[in-house]
Design an enzyme around this catalytic site. Structure first.
Site, short mmCIF file in Angstrom:
data_model
loop_
_atom_site.label_atom_id
_atom_site.label_comp_id
_atom_site.label_asym_id
_atom_site.label_seq_id
_atom_site.Cartn_x
_atom_site.Cartn_y
_atom_site.Cartn_z
N GLU A 37 0.83 -1.21 0.00
CA GLU A 37 0.00 0.00 0.00
C GLU A 37 0.86 1.26 0.00
OE1 GLU A 37 -4.00 -1.17 2.45
OE2 GLU A 37 -2.10 -1.32 3.54
N LYS A 116 24.04 7.52 25.42
CA LYS A 116 25.03 8.01 24.46
C LYS A 116 25.02 7.02 23.29
CE LYS A 116 29.77 9.68 23.97
NZ LYS A 116 30.00 9.01 22.68
N LYS A 290 23.32 16.05 31.37
CA LYS A 290 23.31 17.45 30.95
C LYS A 290 22.54 18.29 31.97
CE LYS A 290 22.91 16.07 26.08
NZ LYS A 290 22.09 16.16 24.85
#
Length: 690
Positions: A37, A116, A290
């Site tokens: 499809e 990571k 972070k």
């Protein structure tokens, strides 16, 4: 509407639909149509663009491989420097980094933790919603222009989703390849007489620098966004909000990001991502931390080559190649059929690995793993080993696909698949393999807690045809068991198995353990006889409403489903068991053997229950309770002892070395209790949420 207007409308519809399908397939992993499809839609779009060149567009899905090969890679300056990441390899160094950073900020910082990804860094720039350029990191100031190859990555949108898009959006992230795609690529390589690639990172690094995008398109690279460069028009003020915002624009954000309120929580949460790594379809080589808030990142600034606001905690990956010698299936206590890979023993990270679970039939199909295959087995960070991929190019002969059995290997009953699920089961409740697993669980501590009834005794009793049901255990005598012989390992240098008598002492100890379990109560019985979906918590809830067997049997599915926390699936499972020939026989047999099938009134009272209606999760090592003891106490005091943390969790009881559950609690804002705080709560009857 003119013909051209009609065609233009159809072209726009096709592009929108194909982009939607690409996002579902490559980003959400939820394909909405068949390949056929999809191909028909794409072919229709190509045909219309060919017939009407004026409708051609650089951001059309047909242009994924539309560029001609480039003569060479051009170097382009980054609008914002693309810096590298400092690494650390120990918890001590990681703590020292957190301490330095929070000291510089004058107090605690909110942190984010993410995988990571072991790929190749790239920067992708959008202007007014359309992809404009893509660069490698290069030296951080200047990178190679790889736009022609990045455009072939199907989870990278050529045009951002939505009407309100940023004027300029430069995202940084990782280009990577899944292990399954590497296996398929290596097979094509060897069939063409070329050398196979060693790992996903090497092939990714080479592919994004190819001059011919048609080759890159065949390699099925992927992309995760984890950072930001130059931007005009985004509203996010922290990393979590940024990932959410770019995700809504159609760019796949890095997965499984955890937010933590301070560095202390960050240190405790390292195990959160490590636990999930065996199930990842891609390679990771560490965890990145972070500072979450962008204003604090600006305050911390950058060094010459790396920002001060992030660090990578890296770990070594240990892997080895071995032969998958055979795949066998095991039958569990609820009839679930689990395939197990038996490997040629191989040493990985100081341990010998000889087998691994293949989870279910779908996992075998996903890996396309076959008996005799060469497989790569990995332990990252010395955690649980996993089969990473099949080295299909090492198949020197045709290996037949593994055929999942149609009949139970123990009793021959036709297997059935769960409705809408992945598990295949033996529906025969009298299956010998299920009997063994059920009796082992029945005697375990979470079950009826029968001291002495371990795997050895269960195997002996079944093997000698002494026991064929739960109730048979309660009809045993010490003399009957003492005269049985079983294989025991002889002490000494040779350690040979010898046939010895069970003996009077062992027999009397087992009979004492069985006798002590007679009065555990109805809730304990119901949670011990392997009724699907009925564990200790569910059994407690049901027996508070129905403390004896007669009214429980008279309850309808609707009656059971009306009990707080009991849904339709649990109610139906309970009802079907109670009214099946097997379930009726089990409970009647236990009653005739003198087992107490009522629930003590103290267990059903709702007064003075300090944890009534509360959901608690216990994690880490506790000083005052064994894990089963604290869960039993929680349920006795009206609470629910859950196994996973969610928004509906009221409290997390955290002991020493708490890991991923503690991290998730902090992310969701769930109240965390120390062991002493929990003791104070249950001692003084307090159930406050604060």
């Amino acid at each position: 509407m003119t013909v051209n207007d009609s065609v233009a409308k159809r072209v726009a519809e096709l592009r929108k639909e194909i982009r939607r399908l690409d996002h579902l397939y490559y980003v959400e992993a939820q394909p909405a149509v068949t390949d056929l499809e999809y191909d028909r839609l794409l072919e229709e779009l190509k045909q219309l663009e060919t017939e009407h060149p004026s409708l051609a567009s650089a951001d059309s899905p047909t242009q994924r491989v539309g560029d001609a090969p480039v003569e060479h890679l051009v170097q382009v300056a980054h609008a914002v420097p693309m810096l590298s990441i400092d690494n650390t390899y120990s918890r001590e160094e990681l703590k020292a980094y957190f301490d330095r950073t929070e000291k510089s900020l004058g107090g605690p910082a909110e942190w984010v933790m993410e995988y990571k990804i072991d790929g190749v860094a790239a920067s992708i720039r959008y202007e007014n919603g359309t992809i404009a350029a893509a660069l490698t990191r290069g030296n951080g100031q200047v990178g190679d222009d790889i736009t022609h190859n990045i455009r072939t990555i199907r989870d990278v949108p050529l045009r951002l989703v939505g009407d309100d898009v940023p004027a300029v959006l430069e995202v940084r992230g990782e280009v990577y390849m899944t292990n399954a795609d590497l296996a398929d690529l290596n097979l094509r390589q060897t069939e063409a007489g070329a050398e196979p690639y060693k790992n996903t990172r090497n092939v990714t690094a080479g592919t994004i620098r190819l001059l011919d995008p048609a080759i890159a398109a065949q390699r099925n690279l992927r992309f995760f966004c984890h950072g930001v460069g130059q931007v005009e028009g985004l509203t996010a003020e922290d990393h979590i909000a940024f990932l959410d915002e770019v995700g809504k624009l159609g760019i796949p954000p890095t997965p499984d990001v955890v937010k933590l309120k301070n560095s202390s929580e960050a240190l405790k949460a390292v195990a959160a991502l490590e636990e999930a790594m065996p199930d990842l379809p891609f390679e990771v080589d560490g965890i990145v931390f972070k500072v979450n808030r962008f204003d604090q990142r600006d305050e911390l600034g950058i060094r010459s080559k790396s920002p001060r606001w992030l660090i990578a905690y890296k770990f070594e990956r240990y892997e080895a190649t071995t032969i998958l010698e055979s795949i066998r299936v095991q039958v569990g206590k609820t009839g679930a059929i689990t395939p197990v890979a038996y490997l040629q023993p191989v040493d990985i990270a100081d341990t010998t690995v000889s087998r691994a679970s293949l989870h279910n039939a779908d996992e075998i199909e996903r890996l396309d793993v076959r008996e005799g295959d060469v497989v790569v087995v990995e332990k990252a960070g010395k955690i649980i080993p996993k089969v990473v991929r099949v080295e299909k190019h090492e198949r020197k002969r045709e290996l037949p696909p593994f055929e999942f059995p149609k009949q139970c290997p123990e009793c021959g009953t036709t297997l059935v698949r769960d409705d809408g699920g992945v598990y295949i089961r033996c529906p025969n409740p009298t299956c010998p393999a299920q009997l063994r697993q059920r009796l082992i669980y029945f005697g375990s501590r979470p079950g009826m807690d029968i001291d002495g009834l371990g795997e050895e005794f269960v195997d002996l009793l079944i093997g000698r045809n002494v026991v064929s049901s739960y109730a048979d255990l309660y009809r045993l005598t010490a003399d009957q068991i003492a005269n049985l012989n079983w294989l025991k390992q002889r002490k000494g240098k040779d350690g040979k198995l010898i046939d010895v008598q069970v003996g009077t002492k062992n027999a009397e100890n087992l009979i004492a353990g069985i006798k002590a379990s007679r009065s555990r109560g109805l809730a304990k019985v119901l949670s011990s006889i392997s009724i699907r979906h009925v564990g200790p918590r569910v059994a407690q809830l049901i027996t508070r409403q129905y403390p004896t067997l007669e009214p429980l049997r008279a309850a309808s599915v609707e009656d059971l489903a009306a009990i707080h926390e009991i849904g339709d699936a649990i109610a139906m499972s309970m009802y079907e068991f109670l009214h099946s020939d097997y379930g009726t026989e089990v409970l009647d047999d236990l009653a005739s053997a003198g087992i107490d099938l009522s629930q003590p009134q103290s267990e059903t009272e709702t007064g003075d229950l300090p944890l009534l209606g509360k959901t608690l999760v216990v994690t880490g090592t506790l000083a005052h309770y064994k894990r089963d003891e604290i869960k039993a106490l929680i349920e006795k005091l009206g609470g629910r002892a859950a196994s996973s943390v969610s928004k509906s969790t009221d409290f997390v009881v955290a002991g020493d070395k708490a890991g991923s559950k503690l991290a998730k609690a902090e992310k969701l804002g769930v109240k965390v209790l120390s062991e002493d705080e929990f003791k104070a709560m249950v001692d003084d009857g307090s159930n406050e949420d604060e």
